[in-house]
Design a protein around this motif. Structure first.
Motif, PDB file in Angstrom:
ATOM      1  N   ARG A 197     -62.058 -25.402   2.128  1.00 10.08           N
ATOM      2  CA  ARG A 197     -60.653 -25.430   2.542  1.00 10.08           C
ATOM      3  C   ARG A 197     -59.996 -26.678   1.962  1.00 10.08           C
ATOM      4  O   ARG A 197     -60.321 -27.798   2.346  1.00 10.08           O
ATOM      5  CB  ARG A 197     -60.551 -25.445   4.069  1.00 10.08           C
ATOM      6  CG  ARG A 197     -61.073 -24.194   4.739  1.00 10.08           C
ATOM      7  CD  ARG A 197     -60.788 -24.246   6.235  1.00 10.08           C
ATOM      8  NE  ARG A 197     -61.316 -23.096   6.929  1.00 10.08           N
ATOM      9  CZ  ARG A 197     -62.536 -23.024   7.457  1.00 10.08           C
ATOM     10  NH1 ARG A 197     -63.341 -24.054   7.340  1.00 10.08           N
ATOM     11  NH2 ARG A 197     -62.943 -21.933   8.080  1.00 10.08           N
ATOM     12  N   ASN A 198     -59.065 -26.469   1.053  1.00  9.70           N
ATOM     13  CA  ASN A 198     -58.451 -27.578   0.337  1.00  9.70           C
ATOM     14  C   ASN A 198     -57.110 -27.988   0.930  1.00  9.70           C
ATOM     15  O   ASN A 198     -56.439 -27.191   1.589  1.00  9.70           O
ATOM     16  CB  ASN A 198     -58.262 -27.190  -1.135  1.00  9.70           C
ATOM     17  CG  ASN A 198     -59.575 -27.053  -1.860  1.00  9.70           C
ATOM     18  OD1 ASN A 198     -60.395 -27.963  -1.845  1.00  9.70           O
ATOM     19  ND2 ASN A 198     -59.812 -25.914  -2.486  1.00  9.70           N
ATOM     20  N   GLU A 199     -56.748 -29.239   0.668  1.00  9.39           N
ATOM     21  CA  GLU A 199     -55.434 -29.742   1.081  1.00  9.39           C
ATOM     22  C   GLU A 199     -54.329 -28.922   0.422  1.00  9.39           C
ATOM     23  O   GLU A 199     -54.431 -28.544  -0.741  1.00  9.39           O
ATOM     24  CB  GLU A 199     -55.278 -31.208   0.667  1.00  9.39           C
ATOM     25  CG  GLU A 199     -56.188 -32.175   1.392  1.00  9.39           C
ATOM     26  CD  GLU A 199     -55.699 -32.471   2.802  1.00  9.39           C
ATOM     27  OE1 GLU A 199     -54.579 -32.065   3.144  1.00  9.39           O
ATOM     28  OE2 GLU A 199     -56.447 -33.134   3.548  1.00  9.39           O
ATOM     29  N   MET A 200     -53.264 -28.652   1.178  1.00  5.48           N
ATOM     30  CA  MET A 200     -52.154 -27.858   0.646  1.00  5.48           C
ATOM     31  C   MET A 200     -50.849 -28.631   0.592  1.00  5.48           C
ATOM     32  O   MET A 200     -49.833 -28.110   0.124  1.00  5.48           O
ATOM     33  CB  MET A 200     -51.989 -26.582   1.471  1.00  5.48           C
ATOM     34  CG  MET A 200     -53.189 -25.651   1.381  1.00  5.48           C
ATOM     35  SD  MET A 200     -53.018 -24.160   2.361  1.00  5.48           S
ATOM     36  CE  MET A 200     -51.658 -23.352   1.502  1.00  5.48           C
ATOM     37  N   SER A 201     -50.842 -29.877   1.056  1.00  6.81           N
ATOM     38  CA  SER A 201     -49.650 -30.717   0.948  1.00  6.81           C
ATOM     39  C   SER A 201     -49.941 -31.855  -0.012  1.00  6.81           C
ATOM     40  O   SER A 201     -51.068 -32.368  -0.069  1.00  6.81           O
ATOM     41  CB  SER A 201     -49.244 -31.276   2.313  1.00  6.81           C
ATOM     42  OG  SER A 201     -50.138 -32.289   2.735  1.00  6.81           O
ATOM     43  N   LEU A 202     -48.936 -32.257  -0.789  1.00  4.20           N
ATOM     44  CA  LEU A 202     -49.136 -33.299  -1.781  1.00  4.20           C
ATOM     45  C   LEU A 202     -49.518 -34.622  -1.128  1.00  4.20           C
ATOM     46  O   LEU A 202     -50.429 -35.320  -1.599  1.00  4.20           O
ATOM     47  CB  LEU A 202     -47.868 -33.474  -2.622  1.00  4.20           C
ATOM     48  CG  LEU A 202     -47.945 -34.514  -3.744  1.00  4.20           C
ATOM     49  CD1 LEU A 202     -49.062 -34.175  -4.714  1.00  4.20           C
ATOM     50  CD2 LEU A 202     -46.611 -34.608  -4.462  1.00  4.20           C
ATOM     51  N   SER A 203     -48.853 -34.983  -0.040  1.00  2.07           N
ATOM     52  CA  SER A 203     -49.177 -36.245   0.630  1.00  2.07           C
ATOM     53  C   SER A 203     -50.606 -36.225   1.168  1.00  2.07           C
ATOM     54  O   SER A 203     -51.335 -37.215   1.070  1.00  2.07           O
ATOM     55  CB  SER A 203     -48.181 -36.520   1.761  1.00  2.07           C
ATOM     56  OG  SER A 203     -48.221 -35.492   2.737  1.00  2.07           O
ATOM     57  N   GLY A 204     -51.006 -35.080   1.722  1.00  2.00           N
ATOM     58  CA  GLY A 204     -52.371 -34.963   2.223  1.00  2.00           C
ATOM     59  C   GLY A 204     -53.391 -35.059   1.110  1.00  2.00           C
ATOM     60  O   GLY A 204     -54.447 -35.690   1.269  1.00  2.00           O
ATOM     61  N   LEU A 205     -53.080 -34.449  -0.036  1.00  3.34           N
ATOM     62  CA  LEU A 205     -53.987 -34.508  -1.177  1.00  3.34           C
ATOM     63  C   LEU A 205     -54.159 -35.939  -1.675  1.00  3.34           C
ATOM     64  O   LEU A 205     -55.283 -36.402  -1.883  1.00  3.34           O
ATOM     65  CB  LEU A 205     -53.445 -33.626  -2.307  1.00  3.34           C
ATOM     66  CG  LEU A 205     -54.109 -33.799  -3.686  1.00  3.34           C
ATOM     67  CD1 LEU A 205     -55.584 -33.455  -3.616  1.00  3.34           C
ATOM     68  CD2 LEU A 205     -53.396 -32.942  -4.720  1.00  3.34           C
ATOM     69  N   LEU A 206     -53.058 -36.666  -1.855  1.00  9.45           N
ATOM     70  CA  LEU A 206     -53.145 -38.023  -2.388  1.00  9.45           C
ATOM     71  C   LEU A 206     -53.881 -38.948  -1.429  1.00  9.45           C
ATOM     72  O   LEU A 206     -54.704 -39.776  -1.856  1.00  9.45           O
ATOM     73  CB  LEU A 206     -51.746 -38.557  -2.687  1.00  9.45           C
ATOM     74  CG  LEU A 206     -50.956 -37.776  -3.754  1.00  9.45           C
ATOM     75  CD1 LEU A 206     -49.589 -38.400  -3.956  1.00  9.45           C
ATOM     76  CD2 LEU A 206     -51.728 -37.699  -5.056  1.00  9.45           C
ATOM     77  N   ALA A 207     -53.618 -38.791  -0.123  1.00 13.13           N
ATOM     78  CA  ALA A 207     -54.321 -39.620   0.862  1.00 13.13           C
ATOM     79  C   ALA A 207     -55.810 -39.306   0.867  1.00 13.13           C
ATOM     80  O   ALA A 207     -56.655 -40.215   0.935  1.00 13.13           O
ATOM     81  CB  ALA A 207     -53.716 -39.403   2.249  1.00 13.13           C
ATOM     82  N   ASP A 208     -56.146 -38.028   0.782  1.00 13.40           N
ATOM     83  CA  ASP A 208     -57.547 -37.622   0.784  1.00 13.40           C
ATOM     84  C   ASP A 208     -58.274 -38.145  -0.455  1.00 13.40           C
ATOM     85  O   ASP A 208     -59.396 -38.657  -0.361  1.00 13.40           O
ATOM     86  CB  ASP A 208     -57.646 -36.098   0.848  1.00 13.40           C
ATOM     87  CG  ASP A 208     -59.079 -35.612   0.815  1.00 13.40           C
ATOM     88  OD1 ASP A 208     -59.840 -35.925   1.750  1.00 13.40           O
ATOM     89  OD2 ASP A 208     -59.455 -34.905  -0.148  1.00 13.40           O
ATOM     90  N   GLN A 209     -57.635 -38.055  -1.614  1.00 16.42           N
ATOM     91  CA  GLN A 209     -58.283 -38.518  -2.836  1.00 16.42           C
ATOM     92  C   GLN A 209     -58.425 -40.039  -2.863  1.00 16.42           C
ATOM     93  O   GLN A 209     -59.416 -40.563  -3.380  1.00 16.42           O
ATOM     94  CB  GLN A 209     -57.512 -38.015  -4.057  1.00 16.42           C
ATOM     95  CG  GLN A 209     -57.627 -36.514  -4.277  1.00 16.42           C
ATOM     96  CD  GLN A 209     -59.069 -36.052  -4.396  1.00 16.42           C
ATOM     97  OE1 GLN A 209     -59.892 -36.706  -5.047  1.00 16.42           O
ATOM     98  NE2 GLN A 209     -59.389 -34.935  -3.758  1.00 16.42           N
TER      99      GLN A 209
END
Length: 290
Positions: A197-209
């Motif tokens: 299950r991958n991040e679907m929001s840009l802010s969530g993706l950048l924070a996760d990475q």
């Protein structure tokens, strides 16, 4: 009398998230008998969560937070099957996930690695998240280009080479597999498919990475090889490889959407690179969600 299952599956949960039920259900839906145990740590009531969903499996609830290595070890100790696989609470086991693993183990493989599918292949942010994290576990990749993770193991390996390192925040599987001789390293089996299950929001993706990068940088720092680490370069150089990996690892519309997500991939790799640099300098002070 039913035969004892040959494969144990340890489902690892953190704070009993709602997604844990779907992860366990995907294992229960496999077409071979399995020994299943859930190891949940950090709070929550996994047993009650699963019971509310009509799922009855062995559950180990640990109030304190366990890193992944410790959770894996609890599951190994609580099972008896000769082969052991692991599944995180944010993943789903695809059909034949267990059957094909067992086929390869019975053919002599001591460890079997798996490929990863994107949970939302038509969402550009999710595509980018998937590529940044799993670009080397795409199902179309040949063995020579794939990274061997998502591994199931022959139980005898733990008896011979020891347990997972319980003190590592991440990389416990990398550290364990480095102890194995070459002949016992995992074989790449892309027919064994796990959905993440991958991040679907840009802010969530950048924070996760950024968090993932910081853990990776801290891991590089812990190795202390005496060589320059250059963590930013190690991570960001992936931007040169991702296009080739998409071409080989994906097909059809999945490949098209993956290519469209490349600008977001590069942005996410930049965030991950910044995290890696910070982790190499200062260690990992971020909240590890796994």
């Amino acid at each position: 009398m039913a035969a004892r299952p040959d494969l144990a599956v340890v489902v690892i949960g953190l704070r009993a998230p709602a997604s844990l039920a779907a992860a366990v259900r995907s294992v229960l839906d496999q077409n071979v008998p399995l020994e299943i145990v859930v190891v949940n740590s950090g709070g929550g009531n996994a047993m009650a969560l699963l019971a509310d969903c009509g799922i009855g499996v062995t559950v180990i609830d640990v109030e304190e937070r366990l890193f992944a290595g410790a959770a894996r070890n609890r599951g190994i100790a609580a099972t008896q099957a000769p082969f052991i696989a692991f599944l995180a609470d944010d993943c789903l086991a695809c059909p034949q996930w267990a059957e094909i693993r067992l086929q390869r183990h019975r053919q002599g493989a001591a460890a079997v690695a798996s490929a990863v599918l994107n949970s939302h292949p038509r969402n550009l942010v999710a595509c980018a998240a998937h590529l940044v994290t799993y670009m080397r576990r795409l199902p179309g990749l040949p063995a020579g280009k794939a990274q061997c993770y998502g591994v199931s193991f022959d139980r005898k390996l733990f008896e011979r080479y020891g347990a997972f390192d319980e003190g590592l925040k991440s990389g416990e599987d990398t550290e364990f597999m480095a102890r194995l001789p070459e002949a016992l390293r995992p074989v790449w089996e892309p027919r064994v498919l796990t959905v993440h299950r991958n991040e679907m929001s840009l802010s969530g993706l950048l924070a996760d990475q950024y968090r993932r990068g910081r853990r990776y940088g801290a891991y590089l720092r812990s190795l202390d090889t005496g060589k320059p680490m250059r963590p930013f370069r190690k991570v960001f150089r992936d931007r040169r490889n991702v296009g080739k990996l998409i071409k080989e690892g994906l097909s059809g519309k999945d490949r098209t959407f993956a290519r469209l997500s490349l600008p977001i991939v590069w942005l996410a790799l930049f965030a991950k690179s910044l995290g890696a640099s910070a982790g190499a300098r200062h260690g990992d002070t971020t909240e590890d969600r796994r």
